[in-house]
Design a protein around this motif. Structure first.
Motif, PDB file in Angstrom:
ATOM      1  N   HIS A 272       0.827  -1.215   0.000  1.00 36.80           N
ATOM      2  CA  HIS A 272       0.000   0.000   0.000  1.00 36.80           C
ATOM      3  C   HIS A 272       0.860   1.264   0.000  1.00 36.80           C
ATOM      4  O   HIS A 272       0.341   2.373   0.072  1.00 36.80           O
ATOM      5  N   THR A 276       3.119   3.640   4.455  1.00 33.09           N
ATOM      6  CA  THR A 276       2.025   3.092   5.265  1.00 33.09           C
ATOM      7  C   THR A 276       2.500   1.984   6.203  1.00 33.09           C
ATOM      8  O   THR A 276       1.786   1.572   7.116  1.00 33.09           O
ATOM      9  N   HIS A 279       3.716  -3.271   3.627  1.00 34.11           N
ATOM     10  CA  HIS A 279       4.456  -3.640   2.417  1.00 34.11           C
ATOM     11  C   HIS A 279       5.293  -4.868   2.713  1.00 34.11           C
ATOM     12  O   HIS A 279       5.185  -5.456   3.806  1.00 34.11           O
ATOM     13  N   THR A 340       4.199  -0.103  -5.754  1.00 34.21           N
ATOM     14  CA  THR A 340       3.015  -0.426  -4.949  1.00 34.21           C
ATOM     15  C   THR A 340       2.174  -1.506  -5.637  1.00 34.21           C
ATOM     16  O   THR A 340       2.372  -1.817  -6.812  1.00 34.21           O
ATOM     17  N   ASP A 341       1.224  -2.039  -4.879  1.00 33.72           N
ATOM     18  CA  ASP A 341       0.249  -2.986  -5.444  1.00 33.72           C
ATOM     19  C   ASP A 341      -0.378  -2.405  -6.711  1.00 33.72           C
ATOM     20  O   ASP A 341      -0.492  -3.083  -7.739  1.00 33.72           O
ATOM     21  N   GLU A 342      -0.790  -1.153  -6.598  1.00 33.13           N
ATOM     22  CA  GLU A 342      -1.520  -0.515  -7.699  1.00 33.13           C
ATOM     23  C   GLU A 342      -0.651  -0.384  -8.947  1.00 33.13           C
ATOM     24  O   GLU A 342      -1.093  -0.666 -10.060  1.00 33.13           O
TER      25      GLU A 342
END
Lengths: 406, 270
Positions: A272, A276, A279, A340-342
C-alpha cells in the motif's frame, strides 16, 4: 554508484560458513546442523561433477524447455518511448515460472543423497507446484506447507499440487503466509530429518541453500548474456527483476555482477506504499536481523519481532530476503526499489494488453518499475525484464479487484 | 564459579538431579511471570529456564508457539523479560535463571546492551536455539566477560566432533535434545537417550541436562537416572494455557505437576 566487483571477490562468496559479508550464515537449531553440513559437502562435490551437471542441463533442456526466449517487446518499447524493452521469458518454462530450475536441481540432489520424502514451503504456490511436479516425475513423496491465507488466494495452484499427488498442509499459525509456511516446513524437517529433503524455494535459509539455489537459477542470467550478445549485439544496460526472497533476481543478476556497465534493479513489493508500513520491502525499509537460518534485511519491530507484511502478490509477501541481495545492497552493486500494489497491477494490465503476455503479479512489479525506468533512458539503450512467471494463477485475484466473480 | 555451576555441583555432591522447568515469559500475562517463577522454585525447581517470546519460534511445537503468541499479545519484549528476572532476584538470590529463546530479539537489542542488562538483572545463562557456536563468535566474549554461561544444544544428530567442539564453547551445562523433533512432541525413547547421554559424558565433563518429551514423574525419573538434570517445558506451558483465567488454580496445577517429578528425582539419590 555501483562498485567494481571482480571474479576473485565473487569466488570467495559465500565463505566456507555461508557468509556474504555480514549476511547469510547458518542459524538453525543443532538437530539440523549435521544434515546441512552433509548437504553442503555433497553439493560442493556434485557441483564439480560433470555427470551431475549433465543430468541437470538435460532436464532443463528437455523437461523444462530451456533456453527460455529473450523477446524484444517492440510495441511496448514504442509506447513507453525510451530504452528498448526486452523480456526474459521464464513464464514459458514448464509449470509457468523460474521456480522449476531450482526444484529440478534440488530433486537431483535429493536423489543423490537417497532421500525419498520431499518437503517445501510455498507462497504463491509456484514453488509448491514446481516441487510437486518434480516429485511426481521422480515418484517421491511430497508435502507442501502453505499459509492458510495463501491457500485461499491461490486456490488454483493448491488444486494443481493436489492433482500432482502432493499433500498440501495449510498453516494456521502466525500471519498465515509464507514465513509461517517456512516455520512449519522447518518443524517438519527437524522431525523427519533422516529421510526428508527440504527443497527451499528461494535464495534464503541456512547455508548452503542461498548458494545452491543461486547456482541453479543462474542459468537465467547465463542464457540472457548469450542471447543479448546474439540478438542485440551487446550486453543490456539494465536488468530488472522482482524480489521476494530473490531467487529469480539473483539468477538473472549473478552472471552480470562483474559487468560494471550493467545496472541491476531489484523491485520489492511496496504494497500500500512504503510510508504506510503495509508492504514487503525489507531491503528498502528494513534492517539486518536473523530469521529462517540466515542474517539478512528483515521487516521487524523495535523488539526484534518479525512484522506482518502485505503484498497483493503472495509470492512477494515475505519479511526477509536472500542474504546475497543484502550484501549486494550494502556494497552498492544492485539498486533495490519498490512499486506499490496498484503500480504492479497497472504493469500487469499494460503488458497483457500491449504484448499479449500475462505476467504473474510478482513479475508485474518488475514490469511496472522497468516501464518507469525505460522512459528515462535513451532509445539506444536496452532494459531486460525478468518475466519470472505467468499470470494465470492470479486471474482470480485480479477479477476480484475488478469486482468480477468467476 | 557461576551460580549455575554452584547449584549443579551441590546437587551432584548430594547425589541428586536438577529439576529445570521452562515457562515462557509473559504467558499468560507479563504481570504473572515473576509470581510463577517463585511457584516453580517452591515446587522444587533448581534452575529456571525462562523463555523469551519470539514471533517465529521455528524449533517449537504448537504448545510453546501458542505461549509465544499469548505473550506477544501483551507485547512482552526482551527488555521486559530481563526486568522480570531483576524483580525475581529481589526475593530469590539463589536460583539460577537461564534465558532461552531465539537470536533476533537479542540482535535487535544489541549484544552488548543485552549482555550488560542480563548481567545486571542477575541472569545466569543464555540458551539461544538458533545460534550454533560457529555463529557465536561475537557474543561469546561479551558473555564471558560478564559471567553469563552460554548454554548450547546437543542433538541426537550431533557428531562426536561437534559434541567436543560445542562443549568447549559451553559453560554451566549442555542441553541434550532427547529426540529429533520440536518441543512438545511425545516421542522420547529412554534407552536411546541413556545411550547417547552416556556417550556425551565420555566426551565432556560438563553436566548434561536433558529436555524434550519429559511430561511426568516417570519420564523424569527415567531420564534423571542417566543425566544430571531434566528440563520440563511443554507440559508446564500447556498447564498454563489451560488455567490462565485463575492464577491460584494455575499455581496449584504447576505445583501438582512438578512436585511428583521432584520426589521421583530425589528417590534416585544414592
Amino acid at each position: 554508484m555501483s562498485v567494481k566487483l571482480t571474479e576473485e571477490m565473487l569466488s570467495a562468496l559465500p565463505d566456507n560458513r555461508g557468509h556474504f559479508g555480514v549476511f547469510g550464515g547458518r542459524f538453525v537449531s543443532e538437530t539440523l546442523m549435521d544434515s546441512l553440513m552433509i548437504l553442503e559437502k555433497e553439493y560442493l562435490r556434485l557441483k564439480e561433477d560433470p555427470e551431475f551437471q549433465a543430468a541437470f542441463d538435460k532436464d532443463l533442456a528437455h523437461y523444462v524447455g530451456r533456453p527460455s526466449p529473450l523477446y524484444f517487446a517492440e510495441r511496448l518499447t514504442r509506447e513507453t518511448g525510451g530504452a528498448q524493452i526486452w523480456l526474459k521469458r521464464e513464464d514459458l518454462n514448464h509449470t509457468g515460472a523460474h521456480k522449476v530450475n531450482n526444484t529440478i536441481g534440488q530433486a537431483l540432489l535429493a536423489a543423490f543423497l537417497g532421500k525419498k520424502r520431499i518437503i517445501a514451503e510455498t507462497g504463491a504456490g509456484q514453488h509448491g507446484v514446481a516441487t510437486a511436479t518434480v516429485c511426481a516425475r521422480l515418484g517421491l513423496e511430497c508435502h507442501v506447507f502453505m499459509g492458510a491465507e495463501d491457500v485461499q488466494r491461490q486456490a488454483l495452484n493448491v488444486y494443481r499440487m493436489k492433482l500432482l499427488g502432493a499433500q498440501v498442509h495449510a498453516v494456521e499459525s502466525g500471519t498465515r503466509t509464507l514465513k509461517d509456511a517456512m516455520n512449519d516446513a522447518m518443524r517438519d524437517w527437524v522431525s523427519n530429518v533422516d529421510d526428508t529433503f527440504y527443497i527451499i524455494g528461494t535464495v534464503a535459509g541456512p547455508h548452503p541453500y542461498p548458494l545452491l539455489v543461486r547456482d541453479f537459477q543462474a542459468v537465467i542470467g547465463r542464457e540472457l548474456r548469450q542471447q543479448a550478445l546474439e540478438q542485440a549485439g551487446k550486453l543490456p544496460d539494465a536488468l530488472v527483476a522482482c524480489v521476494g526472497g530473490g531467487s529469480n533476481a539473483i539468477g538473472m543478476f549473478y552472471p552480470f555482477l562483474t559487468d560494471e556497465s550493467v545496472e541491476l534493479y531489484g523491485v520489492e513489493a511496496g504494497g500500500h506504499g512504503i510510508e504506510t508500513g503495509e508492504h514487503a520491502a525489507p531491503l528498502c525499509a528494513g534492517r539486518p536481523g536473523v530469521l529462517h537460518g540466515n542474517r539478512t534485511y528483515l521487516m521487524e519491530d523495535e523488539n526484534g519481532q518479525i512484522s506482518s507484511t502485505h503484498s497483493v502478490s503472495a509470492g512477494l509477501d515475505y519479511p526477509g530476503v536472500g542474504p546475497e541481495h543484502a550484501w549486494l545492497k550494502d556494497v552498492g552493486r544492485a539498486n533495490y526499489v519498490s512499486v506499490t500494489d496498484e503500480e504492479a497491477l497497472d504493469g500487469f494490465r499494460t503488458l497483457t494488453r500491449v504484448e499479449g503476455i500475462m505476467p504473474a503479479l510478482e513479475s508485474s512489479h518488475a514490469v511496472a518499475y522497468a516501464l518507469k525506468l525505460a522512459a528515462t533512458m535513451d532509445k539506444d539503450q536496452m532494459v531486460v525484464i525478468n518475466v519470472s512467471g505467468r499470470g494465470d494463477k492470479d486471474i482470480h485475484t485480479i477479477a476480484q479487484i475488478d469486482g468480477i466473480e468467476i | 564459579m557461576s551460580r549455575i555451576e554452584q547449584v549443579l555441583q551441590t546437587l551432584k555432591g548430594q547425589g541428586r538431579k536438577a529439576l529445570i522447568p521452562y515457562i515462557t515469559a509473559g504467558d499468560p500475562h507479563p504481570d504473572k511471570t515473576v509470581e510463577l517463577m517463585h511457584t516453580l522454585v517452591a515446587a522444587g525447581a533448581d534452575i529456571i529456564e525462562l523463555g523469551v517470546p519470539f514471533s517465529d519460534p521455528m524449533a517449537d511445537g504448537p504448545v510453546i508457539a501458542l505461549a509465544c503468541e499469548r505473550a506477544l499479545a501483551h507485547n512482552t519484549s526482551l527488555r521486559q523479560v530481563i526486568a522480570m528476572v531483576k524483580e525475581f532476584r529481589k526475593d530469590d538470590g539463589r536460583t539460577p535463571v537461564v534465558l532461552m529463546g531465539y537470536l533476533n530479539p537479542m540482535e535487535a537489542m544489541g549484544y552488548e546492551a543485552f549482555a550488560d542488562a542480563a548481567a545486571d538483572a542477575g541472569i545466569d545463562g543464555v540458551l539461544t536455539v538458533d545460534l550454533p557456536p560457529e555463529e557465536a563468535e561475537d557474543v561469546a566474549p561479551l558473555f564471558a566477560a560478564r559471567n553469563l554461561d552460554p548454554i548450547f544444544l546437543l542433538a541426537p544428530t550431533t557428531t562426536d566432533e561437534r559434541i567436543r567442539a560445542i562443549s568447549e564453547h559451553s559453560s554451566g551445562y549442555v542441553y541434550y535434545v532427547s529426540f529429533k523433533g520440536v518441543t512438545g512432541a511425545a516421542k522420547i525413547d529412554v534407552d536411546e537417550v541413556a545411550a547417547k547421554v552416556g556417550h556425551i559424558h565420555e566426551l565432556t565433563a560438563l553436566p548434561v541436562g536433558v529436555g524434550f518429551g519429559i511430561r511426568d514423574a516417570e519420564t523424569a525419573a527415567a531420564v534423571g537416572r542417566v543425566s544430571d538434570g531434566v528440563i520440563v517445558g511443554s507440559v508446564l506451558v500447556d498447564t498454563i494455557a489451560r488455567n490462565q483465567a485463575d492464577t491460584d488454580q494455575l499455581k496449584r496445577a504447576l505445583t501438582d505437576l512438578l512436585h511428583p517429578m521432584r520426589e521421583a528425582l530425589d528417590s534416585l539419590a544414592s
